[in-house]
Design an enzyme around this catalytic site. Structure first.
Site, short mmCIF file in Angstrom:
data_model
loop_
_atom_site.label_atom_id
_atom_site.label_comp_id
_atom_site.label_asym_id
_atom_site.label_seq_id
_atom_site.Cartn_x
_atom_site.Cartn_y
_atom_site.Cartn_z
N LYS A 246 0.86 -1.19 0.00
CA LYS A 246 0.00 0.00 0.00
C LYS A 246 0.89 1.24 0.00
O LYS A 246 1.52 1.56 1.00
CB LYS A 246 -0.92 0.05 1.22
CG LYS A 246 -2.01 1.10 0.99
CD LYS A 246 -2.62 1.66 2.24
CE LYS A 246 -1.80 2.72 2.91
NZ LYS A 246 -1.65 3.99 2.13
N GLU B 266 9.95 1.04 10.66
CA GLU B 266 11.00 2.05 10.50
C GLU B 266 10.30 3.39 10.68
O GLU B 266 9.46 3.77 9.86
CB GLU B 266 11.66 1.91 9.13
CG GLU B 266 13.01 2.60 9.06
CD GLU B 266 12.91 3.99 8.49
OE1 GLU B 266 12.80 4.93 9.32
OE2 GLU B 266 12.90 4.13 7.27
N CYS C 216 13.44 10.76 7.54
CA CYS C 216 13.33 10.32 8.94
C CYS C 216 14.67 10.45 9.65
O CYS C 216 14.72 10.55 10.86
CB CYS C 216 12.80 8.89 9.00
SG CYS C 216 13.62 7.81 7.84
N GLU D 182 9.62 15.98 15.73
CA GLU D 182 10.02 15.77 14.34
C GLU D 182 9.20 16.72 13.47
O GLU D 182 7.98 16.62 13.42
CB GLU D 182 9.76 14.32 13.94
CG GLU D 182 10.27 14.01 12.57
CD GLU D 182 10.08 12.55 12.16
OE1 GLU D 182 9.00 12.00 12.43
OE2 GLU D 182 11.01 11.98 11.57
P1 ADP Z 1 3.08 10.45 7.39
O1 ADP Z 1 2.65 11.39 8.45
O2 ADP Z 1 4.49 10.56 7.02
O3 ADP Z 1 2.14 10.41 6.21
P2 ADP Z 1 1.96 8.02 8.34
O4 ADP Z 1 2.49 7.12 9.37
O5 ADP Z 1 0.67 8.69 8.58
O6 ADP Z 1 3.10 9.04 8.05
O7 ADP Z 1 1.84 7.28 6.93
C1 ADP Z 1 2.72 6.30 6.46
C2 ADP Z 1 1.91 5.23 5.77
O8 ADP Z 1 1.04 4.62 6.73
C3 ADP Z 1 1.00 5.73 4.65
O9 ADP Z 1 0.98 4.77 3.61
C4 ADP Z 1 -0.35 5.80 5.33
O10 ADP Z 1 -1.44 5.68 4.45
C5 ADP Z 1 -0.28 4.61 6.25
N1 ADP Z 1 -1.21 4.65 7.40
C6 ADP Z 1 -1.66 5.74 8.06
N2 ADP Z 1 -2.51 5.38 9.05
C7 ADP Z 1 -2.62 4.03 9.01
C8 ADP Z 1 -3.34 3.05 9.77
N3 ADP Z 1 -4.15 3.39 10.75
N4 ADP Z 1 -3.18 1.75 9.45
C9 ADP Z 1 -2.36 1.38 8.45
N5 ADP Z 1 -1.67 2.25 7.69
C10 ADP Z 1 -1.78 3.56 7.96
#
Ligand code: ADP
Length: 490
Positions: free
Chosen positions: A187, A262, A296, A393
């Site tokens: 994804k 990570e 990161c 961050e």
């Molecule tokens: P950022 O703030 O850098 O976008 P996130 O951790 O929100 O970091 O996003 C990183 C990835 O995790 C993206 O692909 C996002 O769609 C996914 N993501 C965000 N929330 C969830 C969740 N509850 N479960 C699974 N994947 C998630």
């Protein structure tokens, strides 16, 4: 006047649907989401948004490919060969990949061309070479028995990646998974799905069996969460924020999935007064401002020893004054826009906080232009440990410079964070360098360099910066299960 775009061949966006079981398909409910060019705020494409049902289809396809397909059973050398074939196609279409990455993410085209695309290829080739070198051990045990171990693929892997290095993070995830013989559902981040979809197309053209690689774009709480919860997924590999990792850990608990994370960082970069400043200052600048500050590992807490503090701040400011911010498709551009409005707002919020908390804003502090999410390279001096800009961050072009005077003080202050991803030390004194390399609680420590990565070198975080390692042999190990086989020879 002719714009730079007139002379560039814009890539065609060929794929916007889900890639499941070797077929392109719309979302089960027909829903799409826009992916936006952050430099212009224009919609690049409407992309299918994977539903829970779509994730279920993708996991089933990956499960079928794993249980009954040729992939895990094929000669490991042939798996490696297919991965090399994928890399050949990436090389042939490297310009298209670079352009798509820049359009979708906003990163300067020169970085996409020289770092993201070649780095992704290098990583996949490194792991392609590993495919036929994954072996167990024979172990002397009590009695007349033969005990040996096999390292088998962990199974179906769900991979959730962020938007800051879409193609590179895909390669970090696909490389070890494919070499080990796993099948996968990826994804991509909702901000940057385009290169992942193009990679699915390349994988199909390279000849990967159907179902080995599935790509399902969509948002985190729906599409990502469905993947995390799915009982048919054996492992989740995630890169993103620690807060998301906390949710994923909870959601994955009922099915006890294997997990590698990570996560973020607030990495200390420490310049001693005996350092070679001609090397340290440009590297400290690059250590933070590279990729619009969206790394990161960004060296976002720059600690500088008293005696050279003012000189370092002045030299950093000079770098910022000549730093070329603008159209990411211009090969001269060094800094493009932040990836989206939410990130832009977050960065501007922290800049305001820095000013309010009394840090000295030496350069930047403002938006650039009125269209696109551009932020001036911002430099804060006289930052103290307690300020929000020194703790949180920010993920933007905002550098905090802090003062220190002695070695023990800096070891303590550098470690005073719940993150532990990276750290760097600049000194000509080898004893100081190694003392700190041992003392710093971080997964990567650079001495007299910054932002140095290699597919062979393990990467990951201490503390809240992650669990497990990616890259290298250790990265591969997280995609295998060890099976112990004992034969009675009695
Ligand atoms: P950022 O703030 O850098 O976008 P996130 O951790 O929100 O970091 O996003 C990183 C990835 O995790 C993206 O692909 C996002 O769609 C996914 N993501 C965000 N929330 C969830 C969740 N509850 N479960 C699974 N994947 C998630």
């Amino acid at each position: 006047m002719a714009s730079i775009h007139d002379t560039m061949l814009m890539p065609e966006i060929r794929h916007t649907e889900l890639f499941i079981g070797g077929r392109w398909t719309p979302a089960s409910n027909g829903k799409t989401f826009p992916t936006i060019n952050p430099a212009t705020e224009e919609v690049l494409a409407e992309v299918a948004e994977g539903t829970e049902e779509d994730i279920d289809s993708a996991v089933r396809a990956a499960r079928d490919a794993f249980e009954d397909g040729p992939w895990p059973r094929m000669d490991a050398r042939d798996r490696g060969r297919l991965m090399h074939r994928l890399c050949d196609l990436m090389e042939e279409e490297s310009e298209e990949l670079a352009m798509l990455e820049t359009l979708d993410n906003g990163k300067p085209i020169r970085d996409s061309r020289t770092l993201d695309v070649p780095g992704a290829i290098e990583t996949l080739r490194y792991y392609a070479g590993y495919a036929d070198k994954i072996h167990g051990q024979t172990i002397p045990v009590r009695g007349n028995r033969l005990t040996y171990t096999r390292r088998e693929p962990v199974g179906v892997v769900g991979q959730i990646i962020p938007w800051n290095f879409p193609l590179l993070m895909l390669a970090w995830k696909w490389g070890p998974a494919l070499a080990a013989g796993c099948t996968l559902v990826l994804k991509p981040a909702e901000q940057t799905p385009l290169t992942a979809l193009h990679m699915a197309d390349l994988a199909q053209r390279a000849g990967f069996p159907d179902g080995v690689i599935n790509v399902v774009p969509g948002d985190g709480p729906t599409t990502g969460a469905a993947l995390v919860r799915h009982p048919g997924v054996d492992k989740i590999a995630f890169t993103g924020e620690y807060k998301t990792a906390q949710i994923i850990m909870r959601e994955a608990a009922p099915t006890l999935k294997r997990m590698t994370f990570e996560l973020g960082g607030k990495s200390p970069n420490i310049i001693f007064s005996d350092a070679d400043l001609d090397a340290a200052v440009p590297a400290a600048h690059h250590g933070l401002y590279f990729n619009q500050g969206q790394c990161c590992t960004a060296g976002s807490r720059l600690f500088v020893q008293d005696r050279v503090y003012d000189a370092v701040v002045e030299r950093l400011a000079e770098h910022n004054r000549s730093y070329k911010v603008g159209d990411p498709l211009d090969p001269q551009t060094q800094q493009g826009p932040q990836v989206d409005k939410a990130q832009f707002d977050k960065v501007m919020h922290y800049i305001d906080l820095g000013k309010e908390e009394g840090a000295q804003c030496v350069t930047g502090g403002n938006r650039v232009g009125q269209c696109g999410y551009f932020v001036e390279p911002t430099l804060f001096a006289e930052v103290t440990d307690r300020m929000a800009i020194a703790k949180d961050e920010i993920f933007g072009p905002v550098l905090s410079v802090l003062r220190f005077s002695d070695l023990d003080e800096i070891a303590r202050r550098a470690n005073n964070t719940f993150y532990g991803l990276a750290a760097a030390v600049w000194t000509r004194d080898i004893r100081k360098a190694h003392y700190l390399a041992n003392k710093l609680r971080a997964g990567t420590v650079w001495i007299n360099c910054y932002h140095v990565y290699d597919p062979a070198a393990p990467f990951g975080g201490f503390k809240m910066s992650g669990i497990g390692r990616e890259l290298g042999e250790e990265g591969l190990a997280h995609y295998t299960e060890t099976k112990t086989v004992t034969v009675d020879l009695g």
